[in-house]
Design a protein around this motif. Structure first.
Motif, short mmCIF file in Angstrom:
data_model
loop_
_atom_site.label_atom_id
_atom_site.label_comp_id
_atom_site.label_asym_id
_atom_site.label_seq_id
_atom_site.Cartn_x
_atom_site.Cartn_y
_atom_site.Cartn_z
N GLU A 164 21.56 13.21 -0.33
CA GLU A 164 21.53 13.66 1.06
C GLU A 164 22.01 15.10 1.16
O GLU A 164 22.79 15.57 0.33
N GLU B 242 9.45 18.28 8.08
CA GLU B 242 10.14 17.00 8.34
C GLU B 242 11.44 16.90 7.55
O GLU B 242 12.46 16.44 8.07
N THR B 243 11.41 17.34 6.29
CA THR B 243 12.63 17.33 5.47
C THR B 243 13.69 18.22 6.09
O THR B 243 14.86 17.87 6.20
N LYS B 245 13.95 19.14 9.19
CA LYS B 245 14.46 18.55 10.43
C LYS B 245 15.57 17.54 10.12
O LYS B 245 16.63 17.55 10.73
N LEU B 246 15.30 16.70 9.13
CA LEU B 246 16.26 15.67 8.76
C LEU B 246 17.57 16.29 8.26
O LEU B 246 18.66 15.80 8.55
N GLN B 249 19.59 17.65 11.45
CA GLN B 249 19.89 16.81 12.60
C GLN B 249 21.36 16.43 12.66
O GLN B 249 21.96 16.07 11.65
N VAL B 252 21.67 11.08 12.95
CA VAL B 252 20.51 10.43 12.34
C VAL B 252 20.85 8.96 12.15
O VAL B 252 21.92 8.64 11.63
#
Lengths: 255, 255
Positions: A164, B242-243, B245-246, B249, B252
């Protein structure tokens, strides 16, 4: 859960391009404990001299910081002084941080026992000899800590887990009065949030803790010393958290 | 809507601590047009010399970049050279950017007609004489542009509206091979996204455009010159969006 904060308690002299103040409450433990106290009970451990103001013990009591572990000894309290360049981000530290170089074997032995290591960008580069903070963060994780947080000053912070990653900006401020203690406040806020609010830590909790750490640090630099951390309210903290979230969101429905 | 890109088309010599390459396609317009072409039709305007490779016109055709506005004149193509320090973020530019100082009156007259001004951190500080980028961004907005985007290199970008603010990190990369053109790629990606996808621009669109700009810039620096921008796919771009954004964030849901 209560948080144990061990570290320096100092009287600081701080000089910025526009102001200079002396005999301010400082030291990494003072900042971290004050920040953490907004989220969890804190036990503070450190040493002060006979010249240390009694009023600061009263302040700790008012913040529910247990100062039974603060020992008062004969002589002078530790003094720290710092001077900031025009951009308030480059610091000439008048004492040195040599822990990575001088006690490396002890550090290496400790790291596998650490859940979350919080350090700054130059320390991360020093530890790994990597210029890329992404490589540095991943490299430090492999030395043992389950999670690694790298502080980047006005540029925010990075959080590394096994698979992560979280990148957090810094809360934008028009005026920064004194950046001293921002990193310790960040660490204290982050650890305090985890101690006070989380039973079993997930990466989502760590994100949130990092954001609260950033929010506390943003308040810290708005005034000299830790003045702004003396009388903050949870409403102010939570309001800034929400504003910060909105400012950082990739996709927001139009209102 | 198609995007008009006017600017330099150059042959670059770039030196990093580990590599040096010459006669690379470069120039701000080359980078911006290539990045924008992933989102919208592009019309490119610029000047090249008689030594400019015909193959680059074929490349533009392959990316549906209309090069009818690229004039070939007698003599040499504009040459640019840059050298990067060890951290790949400090650049010794061998040509100078003086537009803020030398043509300030023209700049001031233009600004009220600008919808979105994209500039870098040092330019923003130069324009406003403010060290705080928050003050600088707000100050520049008051000079006329409806929106201002400040690029911060490896530290991301800031977006200012009248009452809106967005802070965007940079996509984290372990290896950066050549930072040349990253800012132009960012601007081209941002403008291209807006031209190709948006009818009436909202702040939410601008956020998204800024993120796409950052994503394109992150691909750009993964290889020398604009090699990586020649054969990117929309799937690669969207996957990285998308990666990213994750990674950014605040909250989540755990999976």
């Amino acid at each position: 859960m209560s948080l144990l904060v061990v570290g320096s308690i100092a009287l600081d002299t701080v000089k910025t391009p526009v102001e200079e103040h002396g005999d301010l409450l400082g030291g990494s433990a003072s900042y971290a404990a004050s920040a953490a106290s907004y989220f969890s009970p804190v036990q503070l451990v450190g040493v002060v001299g006979s010249d240390f103001p009694q009023a600061e013990f009263d302040f700790w009591r008012s913040r529910k910081i247990d100062s039974a572990g603060v020992q008062r000894v004969e002589g002078k309290t530790f003094r720290w002084s710092g001077e900031y360049a025009w951009d308030l981000n480059t610091r000439e530290t008048h004492t040195m941080d040599l822990w990575i170089e001088t006690t490396r074997a002890d550090l290496d032995a400790l790291l596998p026992h650490v859940d979350l290591l919080i350090l700054n960008d130059s320390e991360a580069r020093e530890m790994t000899k990597e210029t890329s903070l992404i490589k540095a963060g991943r490299g430090i994780r492999k030395m043992g800590p389950r999670y690694v947080a790298i502080k980047k000053g006005e540029h925010g912070a990075l959080l590394f887990g096994e698979n992560e990653f979280f990148s957090c900006g810094a809360y934008p401020l028009e005026d920064i009065h004194d950046p001293t203690g921002a990193g310790d406040t960040f660490a204290g806020g982050m650890a305090g949030y985890l101690a006070g609010n989380v039973k079993k830590v997930t990466f989502t909790d760590l994100r949130k803790a990092m954001i609260y750490g950033s929010v506390l640090a943003s308040f810290c630099v708005e005034a000299f010393s830790l003045e702004r951390l003396r009388n903050l309210t949870m409403d102010e903290i939570n309001e800034r958290y929400e504003t910060f979230k909105l400012m950082s969101q990739f996709e927001v429905p139009e209102t």
